[in-house]
Design a protein around this motif. Structure first.
Motif, PDB file in Angstrom:
ATOM      1  N   PRO A 186      -9.695   8.057  -1.548  1.00 23.20           N
ATOM      2  CA  PRO A 186     -10.947   8.017  -0.781  1.00 23.20           C
ATOM      3  C   PRO A 186     -12.180   8.450  -1.561  1.00 23.20           C
ATOM      4  O   PRO A 186     -13.291   8.231  -1.087  1.00 23.20           O
ATOM      5  CB  PRO A 186     -10.672   8.964   0.391  1.00 23.20           C
TER       6      PRO A 186
ATOM      7  N   SER B 159      -5.362   6.600   3.916  1.00 25.85           N
ATOM      8  CA  SER B 159      -4.425   7.099   2.919  1.00 25.85           C
ATOM      9  C   SER B 159      -3.928   8.466   3.325  1.00 25.85           C
ATOM     10  O   SER B 159      -4.403   9.075   4.270  1.00 25.85           O
ATOM     11  CB  SER B 159      -5.099   7.194   1.547  1.00 25.85           C
TER      12      SER B 159
ATOM     13  N   PRO C  90      -8.492   1.410  -2.326  1.00 26.28           N
ATOM     14  CA  PRO C  90      -7.715   1.312  -1.080  1.00 26.28           C
ATOM     15  C   PRO C  90      -6.848   2.516  -0.769  1.00 26.28           C
ATOM     16  O   PRO C  90      -6.322   2.614   0.348  1.00 26.28           O
ATOM     17  CB  PRO C  90      -6.850   0.072  -1.302  1.00 26.28           C
ATOM     18  N   HIS C  91      -6.672   3.441  -1.746  1.00 22.10           N
ATOM     19  CA  HIS C  91      -5.820   4.604  -1.498  1.00 22.10           C
ATOM     20  C   HIS C  91      -6.479   5.926  -1.861  1.00 22.10           C
ATOM     21  O   HIS C  91      -6.063   6.968  -1.343  1.00 22.10           O
ATOM     22  CB  HIS C  91      -4.504   4.484  -2.283  1.00 22.10           C
TER      23      HIS C  91
ATOM     24  N   ASN D 123      -5.205  -4.848  -3.164  1.00 19.45           N
ATOM     25  CA  ASN D 123      -4.680  -4.018  -2.084  1.00 19.45           C
ATOM     26  C   ASN D 123      -3.673  -2.985  -2.568  1.00 19.45           C
ATOM     27  O   ASN D 123      -3.496  -1.942  -1.959  1.00 19.45           O
ATOM     28  CB  ASN D 123      -4.045  -4.909  -1.019  1.00 19.45           C
TER      29      ASN D 123
ATOM     30  N   CYS E  31     -11.472   4.468   1.992  1.00 18.10           N
ATOM     31  CA  CYS E  31     -10.216   3.973   2.560  1.00 18.10           C
ATOM     32  C   CYS E  31      -9.779   4.732   3.801  1.00 18.10           C
ATOM     33  O   CYS E  31      -9.100   4.178   4.662  1.00 18.10           O
ATOM     34  CB  CYS E  31      -9.110   3.998   1.500  1.00 18.10           C
ATOM     35  N   ASN E  32     -10.163   6.006   3.922  1.00 18.65           N
ATOM     36  CA  ASN E  32      -9.774   6.780   5.098  1.00 18.65           C
ATOM     37  C   ASN E  32     -10.869   6.844   6.146  1.00 18.65           C
ATOM     38  O   ASN E  32     -10.751   7.568   7.126  1.00 18.65           O
ATOM     39  CB  ASN E  32      -9.331   8.183   4.699  1.00 18.65           C
TER      40      ASN E  32
ATOM     41  N   LYS F 148       0.844  -1.176   0.000  1.00 16.50           N
ATOM     42  CA  LYS F 148       0.000   0.000   0.000  1.00 16.50           C
ATOM     43  C   LYS F 148       0.877   1.222   0.000  1.00 16.50           C
ATOM     44  O   LYS F 148       1.711   1.385   0.868  1.00 16.50           O
ATOM     45  CB  LYS F 148      -0.876   0.029   1.253  1.00 16.50           C
TER      46      LYS F 148
ATOM     47  N   ASP G  73      -9.049  -3.656   2.223  1.00 17.36           N
ATOM     48  CA  ASP G  73      -8.247  -3.108   3.315  1.00 17.36           C
ATOM     49  C   ASP G  73      -8.486  -1.608   3.393  1.00 17.36           C
ATOM     50  O   ASP G  73      -8.043  -0.855   2.543  1.00 17.36           O
ATOM     51  CB  ASP G  73      -6.765  -3.393   3.045  1.00 17.36           C
ATOM     52  N   PRO G  74      -9.212  -1.129   4.432  1.00 16.77           N
ATOM     53  CA  PRO G  74      -9.565   0.284   4.483  1.00 16.77           C
ATOM     54  C   PRO G  74      -8.546   1.130   5.202  1.00 16.77           C
ATOM     55  O   PRO G  74      -8.902   2.019   5.940  1.00 16.77           O
ATOM     56  CB  PRO G  74     -10.885   0.254   5.251  1.00 16.77           C
TER      57      PRO G  74
END
Length: 1110
Positions: free
Chosen positions: A1057, A716, A1054-1055, A761, A1004-1005, A695, A712-713
């Motif tokens: 948001p 970021s 995942p990165h 991921n 993600c965030n 990540k 996978d949250p």
């Protein structure tokens, strides 16, 4: 510290007291921790000097050492708090409450609340328990009596409350005795000597002036010495041993040649190892023929080593090397800024940078897997999970140990000096040697059953110009192997497991330092003559030794069993500590790790930080917490240039810190290289599932992230924390031009529906599981339009398939596809995907699409999968029959079966912060389970709207804080506090978004929640308040003829948001992003802010939620 050195501290304390150096006395008491001065403590308590009271106490204990210590600190801080309230200084009281007393809330939350409520009273004596509180002086006296009882009962203060009985001026007496002895040894003793200094040994000059210096160097061992007391070590905790040979200075340690020494002949027997004769040339000046009887002058490298491992300073003066010319430096040279963060499936246990390719990092993990990373592209080049290469060639003890279930971890990874080989040591017997020829080519070279028990360290060395591997282990041995696996040497002599080794050379002399867990340091030549050094390391426990990059300076770092850490530089010509570096916490649990760089800096991982020292200064230079998320004792490793620093994180990953040059090296990457690095890892067994995830972050959360169905949250770098202060207006996206979107190619298939959807991921691909049991994968290319290679709505990805044409098809034999419940979970390194579609669970290789293994055949069928966050081989599997199986992949065995639901399991989520597993089912129940015991802690029924039956699939996903949890049901979105197992707030579909919810996930965030509705609408909610921020209508992303095909599942990047993807009932997948200048959902341009459509839609805010908040 030796008992004699400890007694010396008491003598110094007595001397300082007699000389009235009051502050120095108490400072030494605190720093040594040998004597707790109760009288001084009483004075400070009664005077209310609370900062000094706690500072003095910190030399002996800290609040979390034991219950007595906790009570001591609590009483002191409570008294300080009450005094502030008594003065009506509410601001100070609040400061004390937050900064000093808050730490105790985790142990007694009710008491902390009660103390907090005292702020609301005009006089805290209104509280019944404090009604008898008198004046400040009386209160302090009462508290002091209680503190003295606690201190006397505290085992940490045992033997520290009574000063030893000494005659007055004892230190002066000893010095006088020493001077008298020196005077007796004078050749021309005078009746009334005039002694003017203690800095040099006393001698009386002859009447006619000084004699010319004697041409003969007397060996120290030849001088008679008193035997009543062994001499105190001049440099700290190293009392010389009884045998002359073993009292030699610790590295003499391979520095400049010094004067002659007396050494036992048995120790200096000429080496049996063939070494070139030119090693004799290491002498810096002519040798003086020995004249002392019984002293043999061997012309061998062994003797050259022993000259440097001499028993005591020679009478001849030592010549020190000239100071090195250091290049100018600044703090900017230190790599202290976070460049990126990479995540692993298990904790990193060892790291090493390639010696020439400065951005290639080798990582060994607690799961036994090694991975190779190219940091410039933030990608894992390859991975090698642990497996035994040839069990038949392994020893019977090892084969027996493999029958046990204890996992095998990597203890050490190391590159050979030229980068052509990789050595790996494991916690059971083995070392693996790989040949490395390029980024995608790591070949098995040889497997060695090296030691009994754990192999604790390994390193490469060049004895006699031959590349060898040096290892040490729990069997108390050090061994030297050539690269064919043939053993050349076995060094015996340690009486405890050997902890670390440090091979080195000085000019042509090759040697090895070793340290054991009993704190013993030994030095060895490549022969069979035994150790040349036997010393106690500072702290007398686990210690690591390292040389500076140019090999000129030797350092060691270690920790005592009591938790005291030591970082020291050694004087190589004297074999003693040259300087001790300051700045450590008083106590730590575990062993500190350190590294050196640029011949100028030292770095240590300690107290959740990376601390830096200038080698020439004992005080810390600076420190960094790497934006948080580091464990208490992070491991660390510099690259050769010192511009990158790898540090481990608490969430089973590692961060790369860089300076300006390091950032430039990480940006120096070409596009084609990236694609060349993405190659399959052949022959990877099942045990590597979930081993690693990559990540890219510039900051990472302090706690390990959970996974919801493989998503996978983790937080970021893009942080929407500031968004909370913005006056967000509800936005409605009605037309395709109002958002950026793409349809993934070859995704439309009217014969199947997208039932499960995941981003990889690494963020470079999307994986969709269809109702036919087949999984499809799309990957985004790295090119000029998409330099990051990440998923984006600006570039169309490629439908990826291996050259074999294989499909990732699940076992569906005998399965009713209309009734089956599919499930999917992705390994954190994107190498494997585990899924089921009513049949067996299959493990697929993501590069080849081959089925690696299958397990858990129905009935009952598997309905949900989640990997254990701390053990790659443990999987929680939700079942159709409402049970949860805790399954060990490696041994193919169900370890526990959890029962608590009434209907099938539809969601699972782990929290390592709370140490719990949360499950949800089609019975609309949420269960909380202990990870340690797998016992159910509590069961909660979600609050259903009036008239709705308590049935239907329920999903759960943890917030990045690992405490709040999102609960998704077709009737609601709800946020629970998992630590209290209580509902915080709830949102129920209503006007504007009234259809049932089909799927919802955190961004993600965890600042946003994306929810898909069965009528095709997509809602974007504020994750804290559950207020609707944006509605994406079906007309914005569905074509005119397909608006009756609503999304069944939603996934979050995942990165990024603000990026989401939805899987539709026609088999297609859409990726959607906002088009606003700020690229965020919910910001309406001013020209549209007055649009009546927006005004009318504002009624979709959740009134029930607002009432809950009020």
């Amino acid at each position: 510290m030796s008992s004699l050195s400890r007694e010396l501290v008491f003598l110094i304390l007595q001397f300082l007291e007699e000389e009235k150096f009051k502050e120095s006395v108490h400072r030494l008491e605190k720093e040594s921790g040998f004597f707790f001065n109760m009288k001084y403590f009483e004075e400070k308590v009664l005077a209310g000097e609370w900062d000094e009271v706690e500072k003095y106490l910190s030399g002996f204990t800290k609040a979390d050492d034991n219950r007595y210590s906790m009570k001591i600190f609590f009483e002191i801080r409570k008294q300080k708090y009450l005094e502030a309230l008594d003065r009506q200084d509410k601001a100070k009281a609040v400061e004390i409450l937050v900064q000093d007393l808050k730490v105790f809330s985790t142990f007694n939350e009710e008491l902390y609340k009660e103390i907090t409520q005292l702020l609301t009273l005009n006089n805290f004596r209104e509280n019944e328990q404090l009604s008898k509180y008198g004046d400040t002086k009386t209160a302090r006296g009462i508290m002091l009596i209680e503190l003295k009882k606690l201190i006397e009962a505290n085992p940490l203060f045992r033997d520290k409350l009574v000063f030893p009985t000494l005659r007055s001026s004892r230190l002066r007496t000893l010095i006088n005795q020493s001077l008298n002895w020196q005077h007796q040894l004078c050749k021309n003793p005078r009746p009334n000597p005039d002694i003017k200094t203690l800095f040099t040994d006393h001698t009386c000059s002859p009447p006619n002036g000084p004699l010319p210096p004697s041409p003969v160097n007397l060996a120290v061992a030849a001088v008679a010495k008193p035997t009543a007391y062994p001499p105190l070590g001049a440099h700290g905790p190293f009392p010389p041993g009884t045998a002359a040979a073993n009292a030699g200075a610790l590295a003499g340690w391979m520095a400049n040649a010094s004067g002659s020494s007396a050494v036992q002949a048995a120790v200096v027997t000429p080496s049996s190892m063939p070494i070139p004769q030119n090693q004799i040339s290491v002498l810096k000046r002519p040798r003086t023929p020995p004249t002392t009887p019984g002293i043999v002058d061997y012309q061998s490298p062994d003797h050259e080593l022993m000259k440097r491992l001499r028993p005591a300073p020679s009478i001849e003066e030592v010549t020190y090397p000239a100071p090195r010319q250091q290049a100018p430096w600044s703090l900017e040279d230190l790599p202290t800024k976070v460049a990126l963060s990479l995540h692993l499936g298990s904790a990193a246990t060892s790291m090493d940078f390639h010696p020439t390719q400065q951005t290639i990092l080798l990582v060994g993990s607690a799961s036994g897997e090694i991975t190779l990373w190219e940091l410039t592209v933030r990608e894992r080049l390859l991975s090698k999970p642990f497996k035994v290469w040839d069990m038949a060639n392994c020893s019977l003890p090892f084969q027996a140990s493999m029958a046990k279930e204890t996992p095998i971890s990597v203890t050490r990874v190391a590159w050979s000096p030229d980068g052509s080989f990789i050595g790996v040591a494991f916690t059971k017997h083995l070392i693996h040697l790989y040949a490395y020829t390029g980024p995608n080519d790591l070949r098995q070279h040889i497997e060695i059953d090296a030691h009994g028990g754990s192999v604790n360290d390994l390193a490469f060395a060049h004895p006699n110009k031959q590349l060898c591997l040096v290892t040490c282990g729990d069997d108390k041995l050090i061994k030297v192997w050539d690269l064919s696996g043939r053993k050349h040497f076995t060094f015996e002599g340690h009486e405890a497991p050997v902890y670390s080794i440090c091979p080195h050379h000085k000019e042509n002399i090759q040697f090895i330092f070793s340290t054991a867990v009993d704190g013993k340091i030994k030095a060895w030549l490549y022969d069979n003559m035994g150790s040349r050094v036997d010393y106690d390391a500072p702290g007398r426990w686990c210690t690591t030794m390292l040389y500076s990059a140019d090999g000129s300076r030797l350092f060691s770092c270690g920790t005592s069993k009591d938790g005291d850490s030591f970082l020291v530089e050694w004087n190589e010509s004297e074999g003693a500590i040259k300087r001790t570096y300051l700045g450590f916490r008083k106590k730590t649990v575990g062993m500190v790790q350190f590294d050196t760089t640029k011949n100028h800096f030292l770095a240590v991982g300690e107290d959740g930080q990376i601390k830096f020292w200038d080698m020439d200064n004992t005080n810390p230079l600076t420190s960094t917490d790497a934006e948080g998320g580091l464990p208490a004792l992070p491991r660390l490793r510099f690259n050769k240039e010192g511009n990158l620093l790898a540090v481990t994180t608490a969430d089973n990953g590692f961060k790369i810190l860089a300076n300006a040059a390091g950032f430039r090296s990480l940006r120096a990457v070409e596009g084609p290289t990236f694609e060349a690095l993405r190659t399959p890892v052949s022959g990877a067994p099942v045990v590597s599932a979930t081993a690693v995830s990559c990540k890219v972050e510039q900051g990472s959360p302090a706690r390990p992230p959970p996974m919801l169905n493989g998503v996978d949250p983790s937080k970021s770098r893009i942080d929407d924390a500031t968004d909370k202060t913005k006056p967000w207006q509800l936005a409605e996206i009605l037309d395709p031009v109002q958002c950026r979107q793409i349809t993934l190619p070859e995704s439309s298939d009217s014969s199947t529906k997208v039932i499960r959807l995941l981003y990889t991921n690494s963020g470079v691909g999307i994986l969709a599981l269809g109702s036919n049991g087949i999984q499809r994968l799309w990957r985004w290319p790295r090119n000029e339009q998409n330099p990051s290679g990440k998923a984006t709505a600006n570039v169309v990805p490629q439908h990826w398939q291996p050259s074999s044409g294989l499909l990732m098809a699940n076992d569906i034999s005998g399965v009713n596809l209309e009734e089956m419940v599919p499930c999917i979970a992705l390994s954190k390194n994107d190498s494997y995907v585990m899924s089921a579609a009513g049949g067996k669970v299959s493990l697929f290789n993501m590069m080849t699409f081959k089925v690696m293994t299958t397990f858990m055949a129905p009935p009952p069928a598997s309905t949900y999968l989640a990997f254990h966050p701390q053990d790659n081989n443990i999987i929680a599997i939700g079942m159709e029959d409402s049970t949860i199986h805790i399954y060990n992949v490696r041994v193919d065995e169900v370890k526990s079966k959890l029962k608590g639901h009434q209907k099938r399991i539809s969601g699972l989520a782990f929290s390592t912060t709370l140490n719990i597993l949360v499950s949800s089912g089609a019975d609309a129940q949420i269960c909380f389970w202990s990870i340690d015991t797998w016992e159910k802690k509590k069961s909660v029924a979600i609050q259903m709207p009036a008239g709705k039956p308590p049935t239907g699939d329920t999903r759960v996903q943890f917030h990045v804080d690992q405490i709040r949890i999102l609960v998704v049901h077709e009737t609601q979105l709800a946020i629970y506090d998992a630590s209290k197992m209580e509902l915080i707030r709830q949102w129920i579909p209503q006007e504007g978004l009234s259809a049932p919810i089909s799927s919802a996930v955190y961004a993600c965030n965890s600042q946003l929640i994306y929810a898909a509705f069965r009528d095709g609408n997509i809602g974007v909610f504020d994750a804290d308040s559950l207020r609707l921020r944006c509605r994406i209508a079906p007309s914005a992303y569905l074509s005119q003829g397909s608006q009756g095909l609503p999304p069944l599942v939603v996934a979050a990047h995942p990165h990024e948001p603000n990026q989401l993807a939805v899987g539709l009932t026609d088999g297609s997948v859409k990726v959607i992003e906002p088009t606003e200048p700020e690229g965020k959902w919910g910001m309406v341009p001013p020209s549209e802010a007055m649009n009546s459509r927006t005004t009318s839609s504002s009624t979709t805010s959740n009134h029930a939620s607002e009432q809950l908040q009020r």
